[in-house]
Scaffold this motif. Sequence first.
Motif, PDB file in Angstrom:
ATOM      1  N   MET A   1     -13.363   5.238   0.944  1.00 47.12           N
ATOM      2  CA  MET A   1     -13.066   4.044   1.042  1.00 47.12           C
ATOM      3  C   MET A   1     -12.876   3.389  -0.407  1.00 47.12           C
ATOM      4  N   VAL A   2     -13.658   3.972  -1.361  1.00 45.14           N
ATOM      5  CA  VAL A   2     -13.690   3.672  -2.598  1.00 45.14           C
ATOM      6  C   VAL A   2     -12.194   3.588  -3.312  1.00 45.14           C
ATOM      7  N   GLN A   3     -11.500   4.588  -3.007  1.00 43.70           N
ATOM      8  CA  GLN A   3     -10.111   4.860  -3.391  1.00 43.70           C
ATOM      9  C   GLN A   3      -9.151   3.532  -3.148  1.00 43.70           C
ATOM     10  N   VAL A   4      -9.538   3.212  -1.788  1.00 43.77           N
ATOM     11  CA  VAL A   4      -8.593   1.829  -1.146  1.00 43.77           C
ATOM     12  C   VAL A   4      -9.035   0.737  -1.726  1.00 43.77           C
ATOM     13  N   MET A   5     -10.315   0.589  -2.103  1.00 43.54           N
ATOM     14  CA  MET A   5     -10.901  -0.568  -2.594  1.00 43.54           C
ATOM     15  C   MET A   5     -10.377  -0.770  -3.906  1.00 43.54           C
ATOM     16  N   ARG A   6     -10.299   0.550  -4.663  1.00 43.48           N
ATOM     17  CA  ARG A   6      -9.548   0.165  -6.064  1.00 43.48           C
ATOM     18  C   ARG A   6      -8.233  -0.207  -6.210  1.00 43.48           C
ATOM     19  N   ALA A   7      -7.438   0.164  -5.127  1.00 44.05           N
ATOM     20  CA  ALA A   7      -6.111  -0.270  -4.913  1.00 44.05           C
ATOM     21  C   ALA A   7      -5.804  -1.596  -4.421  1.00 44.05           C
ATOM     22  N   ASN A   8      -6.650  -1.940  -3.505  1.00 43.91           N
ATOM     23  CA  ASN A   8      -6.217  -3.159  -2.615  1.00 43.91           C
ATOM     24  C   ASN A   8      -7.138  -4.112  -2.877  1.00 43.91           C
ATOM     25  N   GLY A   9      -8.477  -4.156  -3.498  1.00 41.50           N
ATOM     26  CA  GLY A   9      -9.601  -4.987  -3.693  1.00 41.50           C
ATOM     27  C   GLY A   9     -10.411  -4.776  -2.181  1.00 41.50           C
ATOM     28  N   LEU A  10     -11.530  -5.319  -2.467  1.00 37.65           N
ATOM     29  CA  LEU A  10     -12.440  -5.246  -1.547  1.00 37.65           C
ATOM     30  C   LEU A  10     -12.353  -6.019  -0.171  1.00 37.65           C
ATOM     31  N   GLY A  11     -11.702  -7.020  -0.015  1.00 36.41           N
ATOM     32  CA  GLY A  11     -11.591  -7.813   1.176  1.00 36.41           C
ATOM     33  C   GLY A  11     -10.376  -7.254   1.915  1.00 36.41           C
ATOM     34  N   ILE A  12      -9.371  -6.730   1.358  1.00 36.31           N
ATOM     35  CA  ILE A  12      -8.387  -6.296   2.000  1.00 36.31           C
ATOM     36  C   ILE A  12      -8.561  -4.768   2.532  1.00 36.31           C
ATOM     37  N   ALA A  13      -9.172  -4.160   1.708  1.00 37.02           N
ATOM     38  CA  ALA A  13      -9.660  -2.605   1.812  1.00 37.02           C
ATOM     39  C   ALA A  13     -10.592  -2.435   3.348  1.00 37.02           C
ATOM     40  N   LEU A  14     -11.516  -3.520   3.168  1.00 36.76           N
ATOM     41  CA  LEU A  14     -12.444  -3.747   4.183  1.00 36.76           C
ATOM     42  C   LEU A  14     -12.062  -4.341   5.487  1.00 36.76           C
TER      43      LEU A  14
ATOM     44  N   MET B   1       0.672  -1.196  -0.079  1.00 39.49           N
ATOM     45  CA  MET B   1       0.011  -0.070   0.210  1.00 39.49           C
ATOM     46  C   MET B   1       0.927   1.257  -0.115  1.00 39.49           C
ATOM     47  N   ASN B   2       0.561   2.114  -0.968  1.00 40.87           N
ATOM     48  CA  ASN B   2       1.465   3.264  -1.080  1.00 40.87           C
ATOM     49  C   ASN B   2       0.595   4.298   0.061  1.00 40.87           C
ATOM     50  N   ALA B   3       1.742   5.326  -0.004  1.00 38.66           N
ATOM     51  CA  ALA B   3       1.099   6.670   0.979  1.00 38.66           C
ATOM     52  C   ALA B   3       0.060   7.204   0.577  1.00 38.66           C
ATOM     53  N   VAL B   4      -0.456   7.345  -0.764  1.00 39.10           N
ATOM     54  CA  VAL B   4      -1.584   8.000  -0.817  1.00 39.10           C
ATOM     55  C   VAL B   4      -2.728   7.368  -0.727  1.00 39.10           C
ATOM     56  N   ILE B   5      -2.549   5.651  -0.656  1.00 40.72           N
ATOM     57  CA  ILE B   5      -3.816   4.935  -0.464  1.00 40.72           C
ATOM     58  C   ILE B   5      -3.808   4.698   1.192  1.00 40.72           C
ATOM     59  N   PHE B   6      -2.785   4.908   1.821  1.00 41.19           N
ATOM     60  CA  PHE B   6      -2.945   4.996   3.236  1.00 41.19           C
ATOM     61  C   PHE B   6      -3.396   6.235   3.675  1.00 41.19           C
ATOM     62  N   GLY B   7      -3.071   7.362   3.120  1.00 37.88           N
ATOM     63  CA  GLY B   7      -3.600   8.365   3.357  1.00 37.88           C
ATOM     64  C   GLY B   7      -5.285   8.572   3.369  1.00 37.88           C
ATOM     65  N   TRP B   8      -5.630   7.860   2.226  1.00 40.77           N
ATOM     66  CA  TRP B   8      -7.219   7.810   2.164  1.00 40.77           C
ATOM     67  C   TRP B   8      -7.751   6.653   3.170  1.00 40.77           C
ATOM     68  N   LEU B   9      -6.954   5.719   3.674  1.00 44.24           N
ATOM     69  CA  LEU B   9      -7.374   4.854   4.653  1.00 44.24           C
ATOM     70  C   LEU B   9      -7.521   5.644   5.922  1.00 44.24           C
ATOM     71  N   ALA B  10      -6.455   6.134   6.118  1.00 41.00           N
ATOM     72  CA  ALA B  10      -6.516   7.273   7.399  1.00 41.00           C
ATOM     73  C   ALA B  10      -7.579   8.161   7.539  1.00 41.00           C
ATOM     74  N   GLY B  11      -7.786   8.871   6.249  1.00 37.75           N
ATOM     75  CA  GLY B  11      -8.815   9.963   6.265  1.00 37.75           C
ATOM     76  C   GLY B  11     -10.399   9.285   6.430  1.00 37.75           C
ATOM     77  N   SER B  12     -10.544   8.206   5.751  1.00 42.44           N
ATOM     78  CA  SER B  12     -11.728   7.334   5.979  1.00 42.44           C
ATOM     79  C   SER B  12     -11.876   7.126   7.483  1.00 42.44           C
ATOM     80  N   THR B  13     -10.986   6.598   8.020  1.00 42.02           N
ATOM     81  CA  THR B  13     -10.924   6.142   9.483  1.00 42.02           C
ATOM     82  C   THR B  13     -11.268   7.164  10.441  1.00 42.02           C
ATOM     83  N   ALA B  14     -10.703   8.591  10.094  1.00 44.04           N
ATOM     84  CA  ALA B  14     -11.057   9.750  10.988  1.00 44.04           C
ATOM     85  C   ALA B  14     -12.465  10.002  10.656  1.00 44.04           C
ATOM     86  N   VAL B  15     -13.017   9.939   9.559  1.00 40.10           N
ATOM     87  CA  VAL B  15     -14.411  10.473   9.104  1.00 40.10           C
ATOM     88  C   VAL B  15     -15.268   9.372   9.625  1.00 40.10           C
ATOM     89  N   PHE B  16     -15.004   8.176   9.785  1.00 40.35           N
ATOM     90  CA  PHE B  16     -15.850   7.065  10.668  1.00 40.35           C
ATOM     91  C   PHE B  16     -15.874   7.399  11.791  1.00 40.35           C
TER      92      PHE B  16
END
Length: 109
Positions: free
Chosen positions: A49-62, A1-16
């Motif tokens: 989370m859509v960006q994370v799913m695009r990069a890593n697939g549904l299972g890993i992203a969720l 997972m690159n830094a941009v995707i990790f950023g999307w994941l961190a951002g979605s976590t903050a929003v959630f």
Amino acid sequence: MNAVIFGWLAGSTAVFMAANSALKLYAQNGGLWMLTLALALFCVGNACMVQVMRANGLGIALSLSLVFQLIAITLVALVVFGERPTAMQLAGMALGVVAVGLIAIGGRG
């Protein structure tokens, strides 16, 4: 997972985290505006989370998202709402972290 995707994941976590906190406040005090805010935040979090799913697939992203949220919202529950998880609940969280670690490592092989 690159830094941009990790950023999307961190951002979605903050929003959630904000969405779940708003939902807790709604459960405690009511108020349609708080429920509306919580639902809007959940929509924004899922859009991130859509960006994370695009990069890593549904299972890993969720899986990653759920464990990140599990830890983050538990911290919010401890610090903000004064809730205390039991030893069994803490053990379950630890197993969740181990499980996601194994899923992530398995993808590299």
